[in-house]
Structures are given as C-alpha cells and as structure tokens.
Design an enzyme around this catalytic site. Sequence first.
Site: not given
Length: 468
Positions: A169, A375
């Site tokens: 991220e 995720e």
Amino acid sequence: MTEVDVAAFPDGFLWGAATAAYQIEGAVTEGGRGPSIWDTFSHTPGRVLAGDTGDVADDHYHRWPEDLDLLQELGVDAYRFSIAWPRIQPSGSGPVNHAGLDHYQRLVEGLLERDITPVVTLYHWDLPQALEDAGGWPHRDTAERFAEYASIVGEVLGDRIGVWGTLNEPWCSAFLGYASGVHAPGRTDRAAALAAAHHLNLGHGLASQALRSVLPAGAQLTIALNLHQIRPASDAEEDLAAAHQVDDVGNGIFLGPLFDGAYPPTLLERLRPVTDWAFVRDGDEARCHAPVDVLGVNYYTPTLVRRRRGSGDGRVSHAHGESRATPFVGCEDVEFLQPPGDTTTMGWAIDATGLEDLLLAVHHRVPDVPVLITENGAAFDDVVEDGRVRDTVRIDYLADHLAAVGRAIERGVDVRGYLLWSLLDNFEWSFGYARRFGLVHVDYDTQTRTPKDSAWWYRDLIARYRQR
Ligand code: FCB
C-alpha cells in the site's frame, strides 16, 4: 449466511492469511533491530489511540513456531508476512545484521516444513528511522536504499519464497504518512507526499530490477496496492469528474508508472499548483515501469465521492477526533461520503460488491495480469466467552467477500489466491490494539491465542475446496 461456492475457485488457488512485522513481532530492541518510523511515531504522545505501541504486540518474534502451528491447523497454502527492514539493516543502509536475516530464514524454513508457501512483503511501512531523518520517502536516496535492501534479502532467501512483494500500500505510505499525517512519520506536506509517491514507485522499480537479477528465473514478483473502488454519488458530470480526480491520486498515480511507464496526464496537470514534479527525473518513468507477475490487491470497503457542494477546505475528521487535511492531495473540492449499510468497527461500510467490481475493473485495466488478493478482512468487537469467540459477523463478511471473488473468477478475472487479513489480532496502526482483525483472538495480557469461530469456518471452507 452466504454459501461460498468452492467450485468457482480454480485448481492451485492459494488460500492463506496475512500479517505484517510491526503489527505482530514486538521485540523491537532485540536481535540488533534498529528503530523504525513506527517506533518513533507510536512513542509520540497523541499519535496512537491509548498510547499503544508495537513494543510487544503479539510477541510473534518469540512465539512464531506456535503461530505457524496455527496456520497449519487452518490448512492454509500460503502465509503473507513482512520482513522488517530495520532488522536487516538497522539504520537503513550499510552492513547487514545477520541476526535479523537468521530470524526470517528460520521463519521461512518453518513454513516450508509445514508445507506453507511464503509470500513475502519487503516493506510494510517500517522505514528505518535513520532514513526518515535523512529525508524519508520524499528523498530520492530512500528508493536506492530500498533496492539495496531488497537485493540483500533476495540473495539470502532466493528460491524459497513463493511470491516476492516489494511494497504494501504505497498510497498509505505516501499520503497517510506525509499528507494527512495520521500514519508515521506524521508529516503534513502535500508536495512531500507527491514526492514520496514517486520515490515509492521508483523504489518498486529499482527493487524489482535488483530482485530479478538475484532471483532464479521464474520468480514471481508482486506489489500490494489498496486500489480504491470509487463510486460517484450520481451520474452528474461534476460527480463523475470528482471520481476521476480521486481515481488519479488514489489509483492512477501507482498503476500508471507500474503498467504504462507514465503518470496520468490529468494527474500531472491538476497537481501543478502543488508541485512542479521536478523530482521526476529523465528516465524515471521507465525505471518505475516494472510490471509485476501478479498484482496484489487489498480491499476492505468502497469509496463514495461527489463534487463538494458549497464551501469547505477538504478537511476530514480523523478517528481520534481532530480534523485533518484530506490525504487525497488535490481533491480538496471532493466530498467523501459514508456509503450506505452496516459498518465494521473501523467505520468502514461492508460492501462485497465493491470487491467484485474492483476485480473486474483491474481486469479491464490490465487484462493479462493475474491478481492475488493480498488483504481482505474485517474488524469487530470480539470477546472470548467460555473459551470461544462467536464472530458470526466476521464469517458473514468473509463469506460475502469470497462469494464476490468467486463471481469475479466466473466472469473471467484470473484470481490466484486470497490472503485473509489477518491471522492474528494485532497492532492496528493509529488505532493501536483497539481494532481486532484476526482469525485468532490475542489476549494482550497473557499472549493467549484463541482461534475464533471464523478460523474454524475458514479451515472448513479450505477443506471443502480441496474435496470439491
Ligand atoms: C491495511 C494494511 C494492514 C492492515 C489493514 C487493516 O491498510 O495494509 O496492515 O492494517 O489495512
């Protein structure tokens, strides 16, 4: 409850769970580890709820054999974990700390002994503090240091890793870390955030090149992006334009360099009042153009936007109560609305159709690139009663999202695996220990692990897939 149709998932699909070093390891001064920006940030009063830090966390640094046994009990194929850069190079450059490397070698051996494929993330936000002191991600040298660190780890772990991830991220590293400042290092400088985003892209490119030169041919490389599934509040032109703006600074700023070797022109143009982009040097876009073998996608909730009505400066209220600049630099004239429906304890709307839509959008954008869900999961207020955690709401969340993945696969998306966030309850960044995402409950006073009902549900689902 939604029944997940396991027949939709292809052979070789990787079922797994994920964690990250700072969120679970603890032992922050052991084994020669140096301080990271998250040590500094969490020890700064007011930054993390209740003053929580990762000093002890799940004590996974010591208890990892027990945690790998839990993974084995669930029957997963893969485990995504991150390597703490400050354990490998305590000050971010220079000599290798062998105790740190040894720790991860043992962990990887432990996984292989249990027939679990290691999926590594090289950077899950724990920048060595010394590199932040030298300028952090807004400073070009950090990208070069990252590539050096990647090649050190690549040489040692080599062919024992199933999938190599560079960054987790980078949007959060750049924009929560340097624009809104709710994550470490907590700076609030919009131009610095854009420079950070570029140097993260460059770091991915340089690290990929370094890894490919030390890893055996056929090594699988990935990057985990928290792509925003953006929904305009209406079809009005101004709301569609707002959605496009958010897409540029939420998604295009990473997807563009990665897959096209170029930033979206509309992004460059719109943000000229914030930066002259001089940090993008000649040849950089080609250096960032390091397409991955499989794209890591992290998804939790959709993003609902519209053009701001009336006045306002784009400040958003942060969970701790105070108001903060929006992390979406250049989107101060966009309003972020709460999507309808139930929420998790993060306040995130539960909407599994967002995952299906996102996977289709990714497929449309890069049709030849397979996807790995790196995720997905949810936080709820779990309690242990009579030795059991009856987390039916988490089971519902997971079942709905896995059904959405199944539908996306049936509609042609090449999804290679699902790595559930998270194996264990852990340090949830600025929320500290107040948010529980685990399949396994952790009692932070005693470090007792209690698999929740969702853990057994996940185990049974994986078993059902194997027998299909
Ligand atoms: C993601 C992070 C991960 C975890 C989840 C809930 O943004 O990558 O570490 O905190 O959110």
